[in-house]
Motif scaffolding. Structure first.
Motif, PDB file in Angstrom:
ATOM      1  N   THR A 146       0.830  -1.201   0.000  1.00 49.42           N
ATOM      2  CA  THR A 146       0.000   0.000   0.000  1.00 49.42           C
ATOM      3  C   THR A 146       0.866   1.254   0.000  1.00 49.42           C
ATOM      4  O   THR A 146       2.066   1.204   0.302  1.00 49.42           O
ATOM      5  CB  THR A 146      -0.918   0.034   1.237  1.00 49.42           C
ATOM      6  OG1 THR A 146      -0.106   0.218   2.415  1.00 49.42           O
ATOM      7  CG2 THR A 146      -1.715  -1.259   1.370  1.00 49.42           C
ATOM      8  N   LYS A 147       0.241   2.349  -0.318  1.00 52.94           N
ATOM      9  CA  LYS A 147       0.947   3.631  -0.308  1.00 52.94           C
ATOM     10  C   LYS A 147       1.476   3.942   1.086  1.00 52.94           C
ATOM     11  O   LYS A 147       2.621   4.384   1.252  1.00 52.94           O
ATOM     12  CB  LYS A 147      -0.004   4.740  -0.774  1.00 52.94           C
ATOM     13  CG  LYS A 147       0.646   6.109  -0.921  1.00 52.94           C
ATOM     14  CD  LYS A 147      -0.359   7.112  -1.471  1.00 52.94           C
ATOM     15  CE  LYS A 147       0.280   8.479  -1.688  1.00 52.94           C
ATOM     16  NZ  LYS A 147      -0.690   9.456  -2.251  1.00 52.94           N
ATOM     17  N   GLU A 148       0.654   3.679   2.098  1.00 50.93           N
ATOM     18  CA  GLU A 148       1.045   3.971   3.477  1.00 50.93           C
ATOM     19  C   GLU A 148       2.213   3.097   3.925  1.00 50.93           C
ATOM     20  O   GLU A 148       3.148   3.576   4.571  1.00 50.93           O
ATOM     21  CB  GLU A 148      -0.146   3.768   4.423  1.00 50.93           C
ATOM     22  CG  GLU A 148      -1.266   4.784   4.270  1.00 50.93           C
ATOM     23  CD  GLU A 148      -2.082   4.574   2.994  1.00 50.93           C
ATOM     24  OE1 GLU A 148      -2.066   3.443   2.449  1.00 50.93           O
ATOM     25  OE2 GLU A 148      -2.725   5.542   2.543  1.00 50.93           O
ATOM     26  N   LEU A 150       4.460   1.703   2.060  1.00 53.75           N
ATOM     27  CA  LEU A 150       5.663   2.096   1.330  1.00 53.75           C
ATOM     28  C   LEU A 150       6.228   3.410   1.863  1.00 53.75           C
ATOM     29  O   LEU A 150       7.449   3.567   1.983  1.00 53.75           O
ATOM     30  CB  LEU A 150       5.362   2.218  -0.161  1.00 53.75           C
ATOM     31  CG  LEU A 150       5.187   0.890  -0.904  1.00 53.75           C
ATOM     32  CD1 LEU A 150       4.730   1.137  -2.327  1.00 53.75           C
ATOM     33  CD2 LEU A 150       6.482   0.087  -0.904  1.00 53.75           C
ATOM     34  N   TYR A 151       5.354   4.351   2.186  1.00 58.15           N
ATOM     35  CA  TYR A 151       5.829   5.614   2.749  1.00 58.15           C
ATOM     36  C   TYR A 151       6.586   5.363   4.051  1.00 58.15           C
ATOM     37  O   TYR A 151       7.601   6.006   4.332  1.00 58.15           O
ATOM     38  CB  TYR A 151       4.649   6.560   3.002  1.00 58.15           C
ATOM     39  CG  TYR A 151       4.275   7.403   1.794  1.00 58.15           C
ATOM     40  CD1 TYR A 151       4.687   7.040   0.518  1.00 58.15           C
ATOM     41  CD2 TYR A 151       3.513   8.560   1.932  1.00 58.15           C
ATOM     42  CE1 TYR A 151       4.346   7.801  -0.586  1.00 58.15           C
ATOM     43  CE2 TYR A 151       3.172   9.330   0.825  1.00 58.15           C
ATOM     44  CZ  TYR A 151       3.588   8.946  -0.428  1.00 58.15           C
ATOM     45  OH  TYR A 151       3.262   9.708  -1.523  1.00 58.15           O
ATOM     46  N   GLN A 189       4.474   1.693  -9.862  1.00 58.42           N
ATOM     47  CA  GLN A 189       3.788   2.474  -8.833  1.00 58.42           C
ATOM     48  C   GLN A 189       4.652   2.640  -7.594  1.00 58.42           C
ATOM     49  O   GLN A 189       4.633   3.701  -6.952  1.00 58.42           O
ATOM     50  CB  GLN A 189       2.469   1.798  -8.454  1.00 58.42           C
ATOM     51  CG  GLN A 189       1.586   2.645  -7.548  1.00 58.42           C
ATOM     52  CD  GLN A 189       1.174   3.958  -8.197  1.00 58.42           C
ATOM     53  OE1 GLN A 189       0.503   3.970  -9.217  1.00 58.42           O
ATOM     54  NE2 GLN A 189       1.590   5.072  -7.612  1.00 58.42           N
ATOM     55  N   ILE A 190       5.418   1.617  -7.248  1.00 58.91           N
ATOM     56  CA  ILE A 190       6.336   1.720  -6.106  1.00 58.91           C
ATOM     57  C   ILE A 190       7.322   2.859  -6.345  1.00 58.91           C
ATOM     58  O   ILE A 190       7.579   3.685  -5.462  1.00 58.91           O
ATOM     59  CB  ILE A 190       7.088   0.389  -5.887  1.00 58.91           C
ATOM     60  CG1 ILE A 190       6.127  -0.683  -5.369  1.00 58.91           C
ATOM     61  CG2 ILE A 190       8.240   0.574  -4.896  1.00 58.91           C
ATOM     62  CD1 ILE A 190       6.735  -2.072  -5.276  1.00 58.91           C
ATOM     63  N   TRP A 193       5.487   6.315  -6.177  1.00 62.66           N
ATOM     64  CA  TRP A 193       5.197   6.761  -4.814  1.00 62.66           C
ATOM     65  C   TRP A 193       6.452   7.301  -4.138  1.00 62.66           C
ATOM     66  O   TRP A 193       6.384   8.242  -3.359  1.00 62.66           O
ATOM     67  CB  TRP A 193       4.587   5.618  -4.008  1.00 62.66           C
ATOM     68  CG  TRP A 193       3.101   5.482  -4.220  1.00 62.66           C
ATOM     69  CD1 TRP A 193       2.225   6.480  -4.541  1.00 62.66           C
ATOM     70  CD2 TRP A 193       2.323   4.282  -4.140  1.00 62.66           C
ATOM     71  NE1 TRP A 193       0.952   5.976  -4.663  1.00 62.66           N
ATOM     72  CE2 TRP A 193       0.970   4.638  -4.422  1.00 62.66           C
ATOM     73  CE3 TRP A 193       2.617   2.953  -3.861  1.00 62.66           C
ATOM     74  CZ2 TRP A 193      -0.061   3.705  -4.417  1.00 62.66           C
ATOM     75  CZ3 TRP A 193       1.591   2.022  -3.860  1.00 62.66           C
ATOM     76  CH2 TRP A 193       0.270   2.394  -4.134  1.00 62.66           C
ATOM     77  N   GLU A 194       7.599   6.708  -4.455  1.00 61.98           N
ATOM     78  CA  GLU A 194       8.844   7.242  -3.906  1.00 61.98           C
ATOM     79  C   GLU A 194       9.124   8.624  -4.493  1.00 61.98           C
ATOM     80  O   GLU A 194       9.548   9.540  -3.778  1.00 61.98           O
ATOM     81  CB  GLU A 194      10.011   6.306  -4.211  1.00 61.98           C
ATOM     82  CG  GLU A 194      11.333   6.794  -3.614  1.00 61.98           C
ATOM     83  CD  GLU A 194      12.497   5.893  -3.979  1.00 61.98           C
ATOM     84  OE1 GLU A 194      13.298   5.565  -3.089  1.00 61.98           O
ATOM     85  OE2 GLU A 194      12.613   5.523  -5.170  1.00 61.98           O
ATOM     86  N   ASP A 196       6.900  10.767  -5.561  1.00 62.16           N
ATOM     87  CA  ASP A 196       5.961  11.708  -4.937  1.00 62.16           C
ATOM     88  C   ASP A 196       6.489  12.204  -3.600  1.00 62.16           C
ATOM     89  O   ASP A 196       6.352  13.380  -3.255  1.00 62.16           O
ATOM     90  CB  ASP A 196       4.597  11.035  -4.716  1.00 62.16           C
ATOM     91  CG  ASP A 196       3.820  10.873  -6.015  1.00 62.16           C
ATOM     92  OD1 ASP A 196       4.192  11.538  -6.998  1.00 62.16           O
ATOM     93  OD2 ASP A 196       2.867  10.079  -6.041  1.00 62.16           O
TER      94      ASP A 196
END
Length: 259
Positions: A146-148, A150-151, A189-190, A193-194, A196
């Motif tokens: 998920t985005k969370e 990964l963040y 997408q991974i 997101w990095e 971003d």
């Protein structure tokens, strides 16, 4: 003496096992230990990470890891850092049992669902570093990227490329032969997101240089830091950049220093 004749990974495994016993005697939680060692293995060798980001238990562990040669400790004027060595990047390999190294265990689907065919608690802890683990069955770990999650990984120093490489290298045999072994929409997408998270933000600021003395420079640096306005400094050349919002305060401070 037998330790020196072991394979490199085996030597590292023995050292980590002894370290595991040592920190348990010091009262460090086993799960925290495993998570920290695995997180360390994802860090970039040679890059400095602030000790202020560590918990009390991790600070205790990092000193012992320095004795093992897995990290180097560096003290600055106001901050201290730990620098992972190349040995640290082998931790995730040395801590994993030999059978799991022979074949992969992870399947990632195009909908970001992740299935890890393993009963290893260690594998579960590795996956928790960058994915949301939902439940663990006797021989299956089910989760999602998920985005969370990964963040959280990015904030802990793990890069998108390291995560993608890990998933590719540990792909389950039934998907390992596919090209790609991890769906492209997931790997793309991974990385996005990095990106971003690393977007450049414009911050109004002022540049200061030509300080009359090092004492004045250091006092100004401390003043800016105290007001949460220090954006950048070059202590060697006595230069700094501070937020525009504290510019007037800095001017008053410097006037007082020059009197």
């Amino acid at each position: 003496m037998q330790l020196f004749f072991c394979h490199f990974v085996a030597r590292l495994f023995i050292l980590c096992s002894d370290f595991h016993v040592l920190v348990q005697e010091q009262g460090v939680d086993q799960a925290d230990l495993i998570a920290f060692l695995l997180e360390l293995s994802f860090h970039t060798p040679g890059e400095a990470y602030s000790l202020d980001t560590l918990t009390d238990d991790q600070t205790t562990m990092i000193k012992d890891l320095a004795d093992l040669g897995l990290v180097k400790l560096q003290k600055g004027r106001k901050e201290s850092w730990f620098i992972p060595t190349k040995l640290a990047t082998n931790l995730s390999v040395s801590l994993t049992d030999s059978s799991s190294r022979k074949q992969g265990f992870v399947v990632v689907e195009t909908n970001f669902r992740m299935y890890a065919y393993s009963s290893s608690k260690l594998h579960c802890e590795i996956l928790r570093l960058f994915a949301r683990v939902e439940y663990q069955l006797p021989n299956l770990i089910v989760g999602a990227i998920t985005k969370e999650s990964l963040y959280n990984a990015f904030e802990n120093g793990i890069t998108a490329e390291q995560i993608v490489t890990f998933l590719q290298q540990n792909a389950h045999p039934r998907v390992a032969e596919k090209i790609p072994s991890v769906p492209e929409n997931v790997t793309d997408q991974i990385r996005l997101w990095e990106t971003d998270l690393n977007r450049v933000e414009m911050t109004p600021a002022h540049f200061y240089d030509e300080f009359p003395s090092r004492d004045v420079f250091e006092a100004a640096s401390d003043f800016a830091r105290m007001h949460n306005g220090l954006l950048w400094e070059d202590a060697k050349k006595m230069r700094m950049v501070v937020k525009a919002e504290i510019h007037m305060l800095m001017r008053e401070h410097l006037r007082g220093q020059n009197k």
